[in-house]
Design a protein around this motif. Sequence first.
Motif, PDB file in Angstrom:
ATOM      1  N   LYS A 112       0.822  -1.219   0.000  1.00 23.05           N
ATOM      2  CA  LYS A 112       0.000   0.000   0.000  1.00 23.05           C
ATOM      3  C   LYS A 112       0.851   1.263   0.000  1.00 23.05           C
ATOM      4  N   TYR A 113       2.071   1.188   0.532  1.00 22.19           N
ATOM      5  CA  TYR A 113       2.924   2.372   0.596  1.00 22.19           C
ATOM      6  C   TYR A 113       3.465   2.784  -0.765  1.00 22.19           C
ATOM      7  N   VAL A 114       3.454   1.894  -1.732  1.00 21.54           N
ATOM      8  CA  VAL A 114       3.883   2.247  -3.088  1.00 21.54           C
ATOM      9  C   VAL A 114       2.974   3.335  -3.645  1.00 21.54           C
ATOM     10  N   TRP A 115       1.707   3.315  -3.252  1.00 24.28           N
ATOM     11  CA  TRP A 115       0.714   4.251  -3.790  1.00 24.28           C
ATOM     12  C   TRP A 115       0.722   5.610  -3.088  1.00 24.28           C
ATOM     13  N   PHE A 116       1.663   5.831  -2.183  1.00 23.87           N
ATOM     14  CA  PHE A 116       1.784   7.133  -1.509  1.00 23.87           C
ATOM     15  C   PHE A 116       2.663   8.099  -2.313  1.00 23.87           C
ATOM     16  N   TYR A 117       3.273   7.650  -3.397  1.00 23.72           N
ATOM     17  CA  TYR A 117       4.095   8.464  -4.301  1.00 23.72           C
ATOM     18  C   TYR A 117       5.199   9.234  -3.571  1.00 23.72           C
ATOM     19  N   MET A 118       5.787   8.610  -2.544  1.00 27.18           N
ATOM     20  CA  MET A 118       6.794   9.298  -1.751  1.00 27.18           C
ATOM     21  C   MET A 118       8.038   9.638  -2.545  1.00 27.18           C
ATOM     22  N   GLY A 119       8.448   8.777  -3.466  1.00 22.93           N
ATOM     23  CA  GLY A 119       9.634   9.060  -4.264  1.00 22.93           C
ATOM     24  C   GLY A 119       9.342   9.967  -5.442  1.00 22.93           C
ATOM     25  N   ILE A 120       8.170   9.798  -6.036  1.00 18.78           N
ATOM     26  CA  ILE A 120       7.802  10.627  -7.185  1.00 18.78           C
ATOM     27  C   ILE A 120       7.489  12.051  -6.728  1.00 18.78           C
ATOM     28  N   ALA A 121       6.646  12.171  -5.720  1.00 16.90           N
ATOM     29  CA  ALA A 121       6.237  13.503  -5.273  1.00 16.90           C
ATOM     30  C   ALA A 121       7.202  14.066  -4.230  1.00 16.90           C
ATOM     31  N   GLY A 122       7.284  13.423  -3.062  1.00 15.83           N
ATOM     32  CA  GLY A 122       8.052  13.968  -1.948  1.00 15.83           C
ATOM     33  C   GLY A 122       9.534  14.121  -2.208  1.00 15.83           C
ATOM     34  N   GLY A 123      10.195  13.023  -2.575  1.00 17.12           N
ATOM     35  CA  GLY A 123      11.634  13.068  -2.810  1.00 17.12           C
ATOM     36  C   GLY A 123      11.992  13.514  -4.216  1.00 17.12           C
ATOM     37  N   GLY A 124      11.012  13.559  -5.111  1.00 16.43           N
ATOM     38  CA  GLY A 124      11.276  13.889  -6.509  1.00 16.43           C
ATOM     39  C   GLY A 124      10.800  15.262  -6.930  1.00 16.43           C
ATOM     40  N   LEU A 125       9.523  15.374  -7.293  1.00 11.47           N
ATOM     41  CA  LEU A 125       9.017  16.618  -7.874  1.00 11.47           C
ATOM     42  C   LEU A 125       9.086  17.808  -6.908  1.00 11.47           C
ATOM     43  N   VAL A 126       8.789  17.590  -5.641  1.00 14.40           N
ATOM     44  CA  VAL A 126       8.839  18.689  -4.663  1.00 14.40           C
ATOM     45  C   VAL A 126      10.262  19.239  -4.559  1.00 14.40           C
ATOM     46  N   MET A 127      11.261  18.384  -4.740  1.00 10.43           N
ATOM     47  CA  MET A 127      12.656  18.813  -4.600  1.00 10.43           C
ATOM     48  C   MET A 127      13.093  19.749  -5.719  1.00 10.43           C
ATOM     49  N   PHE A 128      12.363  19.762  -6.814  1.00  3.97           N
ATOM     50  CA  PHE A 128      12.766  20.652  -7.902  1.00  3.97           C
ATOM     51  C   PHE A 128      12.498  22.123  -7.582  1.00  3.97           C
ATOM     52  N   LEU A 129      11.607  22.414  -6.647  1.00 11.26           N
ATOM     53  CA  LEU A 129      11.425  23.809  -6.222  1.00 11.26           C
ATOM     54  C   LEU A 129      12.686  24.328  -5.524  1.00 11.26           C
ATOM     55  N   PRO A 130      13.224  23.619  -4.514  1.00  9.78           N
ATOM     56  CA  PRO A 130      14.488  24.085  -3.939  1.00  9.78           C
ATOM     57  C   PRO A 130      15.622  24.123  -4.965  1.00  9.78           C
ATOM     58  N   VAL A 131      15.645  23.173  -5.890  1.00 10.60           N
ATOM     59  CA  VAL A 131      16.689  23.172  -6.916  1.00 10.60           C
ATOM     60  C   VAL A 131      16.647  24.470  -7.707  1.00 10.60           C
ATOM     61  N   VAL A 132      15.465  24.841  -8.186  1.00 12.68           N
ATOM     62  CA  VAL A 132      15.318  26.057  -8.992  1.00 12.68           C
ATOM     63  C   VAL A 132      15.718  27.289  -8.179  1.00 12.68           C
ATOM     64  N   VAL A 133      15.275  27.360  -6.935  1.00 15.91           N
ATOM     65  CA  VAL A 133      15.595  28.519  -6.096  1.00 15.91           C
ATOM     66  C   VAL A 133      17.084  28.570  -5.789  1.00 15.91           C
ATOM     67  N   PHE A 134      17.665  27.440  -5.387  1.00 15.01           N
ATOM     68  CA  PHE A 134      19.085  27.419  -5.015  1.00 15.01           C
ATOM     69  C   PHE A 134      19.978  27.758  -6.208  1.00 15.01           C
ATOM     70  N   VAL A 135      19.670  27.182  -7.366  1.00 14.99           N
ATOM     71  CA  VAL A 135      20.513  27.386  -8.547  1.00 14.99           C
ATOM     72  C   VAL A 135      20.393  28.817  -9.072  1.00 14.99           C
ATOM     73  N   ASN A 136      19.226  29.412  -8.969  1.00 18.69           N
ATOM     74  CA  ASN A 136      19.001  30.758  -9.503  1.00 18.69           C
ATOM     75  C   ASN A 136      19.083  31.848  -8.440  1.00 18.69           C
ATOM     76  N   LEU A 137      19.719  31.575  -7.333  1.00 14.03           N
ATOM     77  CA  LEU A 137      19.791  32.551  -6.239  1.00 14.03           C
ATOM     78  C   LEU A 137      20.516  33.825  -6.652  1.00 14.03           C
ATOM     79  N   ASP A 138      21.548  33.724  -7.498  1.00 10.37           N
ATOM     80  CA  ASP A 138      22.271  34.918  -7.964  1.00 10.37           C
ATOM     81  C   ASP A 138      21.348  35.857  -8.723  1.00 10.37           C
ATOM     82  N   LYS A 139      20.524  35.301  -9.604  1.00  9.72           N
ATOM     83  CA  LYS A 139      19.592  36.122 -10.383  1.00  9.72           C
ATOM     84  C   LYS A 139      18.572  36.793  -9.480  1.00  9.72           C
ATOM     85  N   CYS A 140      18.095  36.042  -8.497  1.00 10.09           N
ATOM     86  CA  CYS A 140      17.110  36.583  -7.564  1.00 10.09           C
ATOM     87  C   CYS A 140      17.729  37.702  -6.715  1.00 10.09           C
TER      88      CYS A 140
END
Length: 193
Positions: free
Chosen positions: A45-73
């Motif tokens: 049942k835990y496979v259907w919680f999308y922990m790797g796709i959502a939590g460890g995956g897609l959500v992490m791209f927000l910090p990636v974008v912010v951290f990488v573009n901090l100079d521009k900001c």
Amino acid sequence: MCSRSFTRSLGFALIPLAICCIVANILLYFPNGEVEHAKEDQLSKYVWFYMGIAGGGLVMFLPVVVFVNLDKCANCCANDSCAMCGSVLAALIGLAGSGYCFVISALALTEGPKCEVSGLWEYPFMNGTGEYLIKRNTWSRCHPISIVEWHVTLFSILLALSGLESIICAIQLVNGLVAAVCRPYKQRYSLNA
């Protein structure tokens, strides 16, 4: 300037971790490379919680974008402290996503896989203690034979990757707070000197 380049490198470090989390979660849907387990509701049942796709995956791209573009900001913000506060917020979001992945992976490892025992699909290791992890001789009662290894390996990978993501986000949280709080005072005192 130094804290911004450090933050940028943290952002780049998160990219492969997030991609690996997504891949590991997707692989959980196909134990032993077989599709029929997902079709016939034979997955944990835990496979259907999308922990790797959502939590460890897609959500992490927000910090990636912010951290990488901090100079521009920082260049378009009124001051550098505002940009660092934004990176702190992104780090908190990253901590929430990686924490979710970490907790769900730990719960899945504790409960064990859903597998066939005596013709029925059930959770044979569901005693809540995770003892099966150190008693490999009990794994043989599960069918298909390698389903326990598949479950343990991929959820362990997700646990480790999300732990690393949490550490990186926590480092940026501290780095951003120190930079946001201390830099204005440093600039004020250097102007007065």
